[in-house]
Design a protein around this motif. Structure first.
Motif, short mmCIF file in Angstrom:
data_model
loop_
_atom_site.label_atom_id
_atom_site.label_comp_id
_atom_site.label_asym_id
_atom_site.label_seq_id
_atom_site.Cartn_x
_atom_site.Cartn_y
_atom_site.Cartn_z
N THR A 76 8.44 4.89 7.44
CA THR A 76 8.07 3.55 6.98
C THR A 76 7.90 3.55 5.47
O THR A 76 7.60 4.60 4.87
CB THR A 76 6.75 3.09 7.64
N CYS A 77 8.10 2.41 4.87
CA CYS A 77 8.09 2.36 3.40
C CYS A 77 7.46 1.06 2.91
O CYS A 77 7.86 -0.03 3.31
CB CYS A 77 9.51 2.48 2.88
N LEU A 78 6.49 1.21 2.05
CA LEU A 78 5.87 0.06 1.38
C LEU A 78 6.35 0.03 -0.07
O LEU A 78 6.27 1.04 -0.77
CB LEU A 78 4.34 0.21 1.41
N SER A 79 6.85 -1.11 -0.51
CA SER A 79 7.23 -1.25 -1.92
C SER A 79 6.18 -2.09 -2.61
O SER A 79 5.83 -3.16 -2.12
CB SER A 79 8.55 -1.96 -2.08
N ILE A 80 5.73 -1.61 -3.74
CA ILE A 80 4.76 -2.37 -4.53
C ILE A 80 5.46 -2.74 -5.82
O ILE A 80 5.89 -1.87 -6.58
CB ILE A 80 3.49 -1.54 -4.80
N VAL A 81 5.64 -4.03 -6.04
CA VAL A 81 6.37 -4.48 -7.22
C VAL A 81 5.36 -5.04 -8.22
O VAL A 81 4.61 -5.97 -7.91
CB VAL A 81 7.42 -5.55 -6.86
N ALA B 206 6.47 -5.24 1.70
CA ALA B 206 6.46 -5.41 0.25
C ALA B 206 5.15 -6.03 -0.20
O ALA B 206 4.61 -6.92 0.46
CB ALA B 206 7.64 -6.29 -0.18
N ALA B 207 4.64 -5.52 -1.30
CA ALA B 207 3.44 -6.08 -1.94
C ALA B 207 3.82 -6.39 -3.37
O ALA B 207 4.52 -5.61 -4.02
CB ALA B 207 2.30 -5.07 -1.89
N VAL B 208 3.39 -7.54 -3.86
CA VAL B 208 3.73 -7.93 -5.22
C VAL B 208 2.43 -8.18 -5.98
O VAL B 208 1.56 -8.90 -5.50
CB VAL B 208 4.63 -9.19 -5.23
N VAL B 209 2.31 -7.55 -7.13
CA VAL B 209 1.10 -7.71 -7.96
C VAL B 209 1.43 -8.70 -9.07
O VAL B 209 2.36 -8.47 -9.86
CB VAL B 209 0.65 -6.35 -8.53
N GLY C 107 -1.27 2.60 5.94
CA GLY C 107 -0.60 3.87 6.22
C GLY C 107 0.91 3.77 6.31
O GLY C 107 1.46 3.39 7.35
N TYR C 108 1.58 4.06 5.21
CA TYR C 108 3.05 4.10 5.20
C TYR C 108 3.46 5.52 4.83
O TYR C 108 2.73 6.21 4.12
CB TYR C 108 3.60 3.11 4.16
N ASP C 109 4.61 5.95 5.30
CA ASP C 109 5.09 7.28 4.93
C ASP C 109 5.43 7.32 3.45
O ASP C 109 5.04 8.24 2.74
CB ASP C 109 6.36 7.63 5.74
N ASP C 110 6.17 6.30 3.00
CA ASP C 110 6.63 6.28 1.61
C ASP C 110 6.08 5.05 0.89
O ASP C 110 5.98 3.98 1.48
CB ASP C 110 8.17 6.17 1.56
N VAL C 111 5.76 5.25 -0.37
CA VAL C 111 5.34 4.12 -1.21
C VAL C 111 6.24 4.12 -2.44
O VAL C 111 6.37 5.14 -3.12
CB VAL C 111 3.86 4.25 -1.63
N ILE C 112 6.89 2.99 -2.69
CA ILE C 112 7.72 2.88 -3.90
C ILE C 112 7.04 1.92 -4.85
O ILE C 112 6.66 0.81 -4.45
CB ILE C 112 9.12 2.32 -3.57
N VAL C 113 6.88 2.34 -6.09
CA VAL C 113 6.36 1.42 -7.10
C VAL C 113 7.54 1.00 -7.97
O VAL C 113 8.27 1.85 -8.50
CB VAL C 113 5.27 2.08 -7.96
N ALA C 114 7.75 -0.29 -8.09
CA ALA C 114 8.86 -0.80 -8.90
C ALA C 114 8.31 -1.83 -9.88
O ALA C 114 7.24 -2.39 -9.67
CB ALA C 114 9.92 -1.43 -8.01
N PHE C 115 9.05 -2.06 -10.96
CA PHE C 115 8.64 -3.04 -11.97
C PHE C 115 9.49 -4.31 -11.81
O PHE C 115 10.72 -4.23 -11.71
CB PHE C 115 8.84 -2.50 -13.40
N LEU D 76 -3.17 -0.21 -7.52
CA LEU D 76 -4.34 -0.15 -6.64
C LEU D 76 -4.78 -1.52 -6.12
O LEU D 76 -5.56 -1.60 -5.17
CB LEU D 76 -5.51 0.55 -7.35
N HIS D 77 -4.25 -2.59 -6.72
CA HIS D 77 -4.56 -3.91 -6.17
C HIS D 77 -4.00 -4.10 -4.78
O HIS D 77 -4.42 -4.98 -4.04
CB HIS D 77 -4.07 -5.02 -7.11
N ALA D 78 -3.03 -3.26 -4.43
CA ALA D 78 -2.46 -3.35 -3.08
C ALA D 78 -3.12 -2.31 -2.16
O ALA D 78 -2.57 -1.96 -1.12
CB ALA D 78 -0.95 -3.13 -3.15
N GLU D 79 -4.32 -1.87 -2.52
CA GLU D 79 -4.97 -0.79 -1.77
C GLU D 79 -5.10 -1.10 -0.28
O GLU D 79 -4.86 -0.25 0.58
CB GLU D 79 -6.36 -0.49 -2.35
N GLU D 80 -5.48 -2.36 0.05
CA GLU D 80 -5.68 -2.67 1.47
C GLU D 80 -4.37 -2.55 2.26
O GLU D 80 -4.39 -2.18 3.43
CB GLU D 80 -6.25 -4.08 1.64
N VAL D 81 -3.27 -2.83 1.59
CA VAL D 81 -1.97 -2.66 2.27
C VAL D 81 -1.63 -1.17 2.37
O VAL D 81 -1.19 -0.69 3.41
CB VAL D 81 -0.85 -3.43 1.53
#
Ligand code: UD1
Ligand code: CA
Length: 459
Positions: free
Chosen positions: A5-10, A51-54, A98-106, A89-94
């Motif tokens: 599983t993968c969460l992307s944080i943009v 996906a989480a967007v900050v 628990g995701y296997d992978d976390v991608i941080v993108a701009f 860290l604003h996406a901490e609750e997401v």
């Protein structure tokens, strides 16, 4: 990898003041899609499951764009811009789900490809806790530097904290990063702000992971893939790179372009095979083109479908909600707007077709105009099959013209016409014998008299 599983944080909280715009930076478009949209599409294509967007405070527009593209995206407001790690860290609750992978993108780095994100994820699958994205910078100034020893990543050092020796490194941080979901929150919480900018640097994740006994790795990409946009000059550069990619993809999929550098496509343009594009064509969003279509020079298309074997242009404009049927011919200086053209229909010269339905095999003569707008409302014109509309006809909508109708040239048609009729909508022609020649001759005499008077006055 698909099972992971993968969460992307943009991160999209940038103010973008250098854009000098009322619009937030990440909503500026490249090839018809917001920069944020490009990033969200790439992470989704790389197998992102969430996906989480900050966003910055009050940025409902950015939140709305994120939800438009990824309806279940979570949106997090970063009220104070205290650094990239602070933003993540604003996406901490997401993250806590628990995701296997976390991608941080701009959000302002629109050219990153799904393939690059996939390679970052592969690094995690191979056991790294942090995977950075490096590139060889032509001018490294301002970028974080990747400190590598024996192929493994030791740390990322930001420009301001870099030693003389570290500044000489040309392998730079593209900004994007992948983190193992199992350790992401712990790593991020260890990050402090004791640095020149007083910011929480995401890049510190590398050294922290290593201190925790975890492994850090990096993959590399071309500099253009991590091209960031801060002003409109960089936005234009991003557009140019994207256009090259879109043209190349189209050509590799079977489209011929005589002068690809003069053809402008949208992120979602879809072509069949053996499509021929002449020079100087602009294609807006929402255009699909089937096999064997020819689009001739200086044409502009948006939001339309062009069916197999049709020819459009030169100098044609096909506007949104138009459907051009199989084998249709649209010629020069023809504008088609919210109009559907049946198979083999033709409008070869100088016409405006708005809110119209044109039947199969119908010929629209030069200078024909549908008067679809009465000053208040748009009205439809329905034209049957195998109709011949003579040149310079004015079709006043709402109007229905049956099948196999012949409209006499120069007609103004205001009433419906039944199948098979010959419709005239013009004054009858009259001819007075001898009067033409009489008039022409008297004109010649009067002109000669005037010239003689003028010559006498000058002398
Ligand atoms: C960052 C990297 C640097 C890298 C460079 C690549 C860090 C600490 N540094 O530097 O190593 O070489 O990108 O371009 O990550 N943002 C927020 N909230 C914040 C701060 C930033 O949302 O509090 C967003 C910005 O809108 C931007 C992105 O994060 O989209 C990067 O932030 P920026 O301040 O531009 O980082 P750089 O100094 O360029
Ligand atoms: Ca930046």
């Amino acid at each position: 990898m698909t099972e992971r599983t993968c969460l992307s944080i943009v991160l999209a909280a940038g103010e973008g003041t250098r854009m000098k715009s009322a619009k937030p930076k990440v909503l500026h478009e490249v090839a018809g899609l917001s920069m944020l949209g490009h990033v969200l599409r790439a992470v989704a294509a790389a197998g992102g499951t969430a996906a989480a967007v900050v966003v910055g405070p009050g940025r409902e527009d950015v939140a709305a764009e994120a939800r438009r593209l990824v309806p279940d995206a979570s949106v997090h407001v970063q009220s104070e811009r205290l650094g990239t790690a602070h933003a993540v860290l604003h996406a901490e609750e997401v993250l806590a789900r628990g995701y296997d992978d976390v991608i941080v993108a701009f959000g302002d780095t629109p050219l990153v490809t799904a393939e690059t994100f996939a390679r970052l994820r592969t690094g995690l699958a191979e056991g790294a806790a942090v995977v950075a994205l490096g590139f060889e910078a032509a001018d490294p100034f301002g970028y974080g530097r990747l400190v590598v020893e024996g192929g493994s990543l030791l740390a990322i050092v930001e420009e301001r904290e870099a030693s003389e020796e570290e500044r000489a490194i040309t392998l730079c941080n593209g900004g994007l990063m992948a983190l193992s979901g199992a350790y992401a929150v712990e790593i991020l919480k260890w990050i402090g702000n004791a640095n020149a900018k007083g910011e929480y640097y995401l890049t510190d994740a590398v050294a922290i992971a290593r201190n925790m006994g975890l492994r850090a790795a990096f993959v590399t990409a071309a500099e253009e893939d991590v091209h960031g946009v801060n002003d409109r000059v960089q936005l234009a550069a991003a557009e140019a790179i994207m256009q090259v990619r879109l043209r190349e993809a189209a050509m590799r999929a079977g489209v011929t372009m005589a002068a690809p550098e003069t053809v402008f496509l949208a992120f979602d343009t879809a072509f069949g095979r053996d499509v021929m594009l002449e020079p100087h064509i602009v294609v807006g969003t929402g255009v699909t083109v089937e096999d064997e279509v020819t689009i001739r020079a200086y044409s502009h298309l948006a939001g339309c479908h062009i069916a197999k074997g049709a020819t459009v242009g030169p100098f044609a404009r096909i506007r949104p909600k138009s459907r051009i049927g199989e084998g249709v011919h649209i010629g020069n200086f023809v504008e088609v707007n919210r109009t559907s053209m049946g198979a083999r229909a033709e409008a070869n010269h100088l016409a405006y077709l708005g809110d119209a339905t044109v039947g199969a095999g119908t010929n629209i003569g030069a200078g024909t105009i549908t008067c679809n707008f009465d000053g208040a409302d748009k009205n439809p014109t329905v034209i049957g099959r195998d109709v011949f509309v003579g040149s310079n006809s004015t079709l006043v909508a709402p109007l229905t013209i049956g099948d196999e109708v012949l409209v006499a040239a120069g007609s103004t048609i205001t009433q419906d016409v039944v199948d098979g009729a010959l419709a005239f909508g013009r004054p009858r022609q009259a001819a007075l014998p001898g009067r033409g020649a009489e008039k022409i001759r008297s004109n010649k005499v009067r002109r000669a008299e005037r010239k003689a008077r003028e010559a006498a006055a000058k002398a």
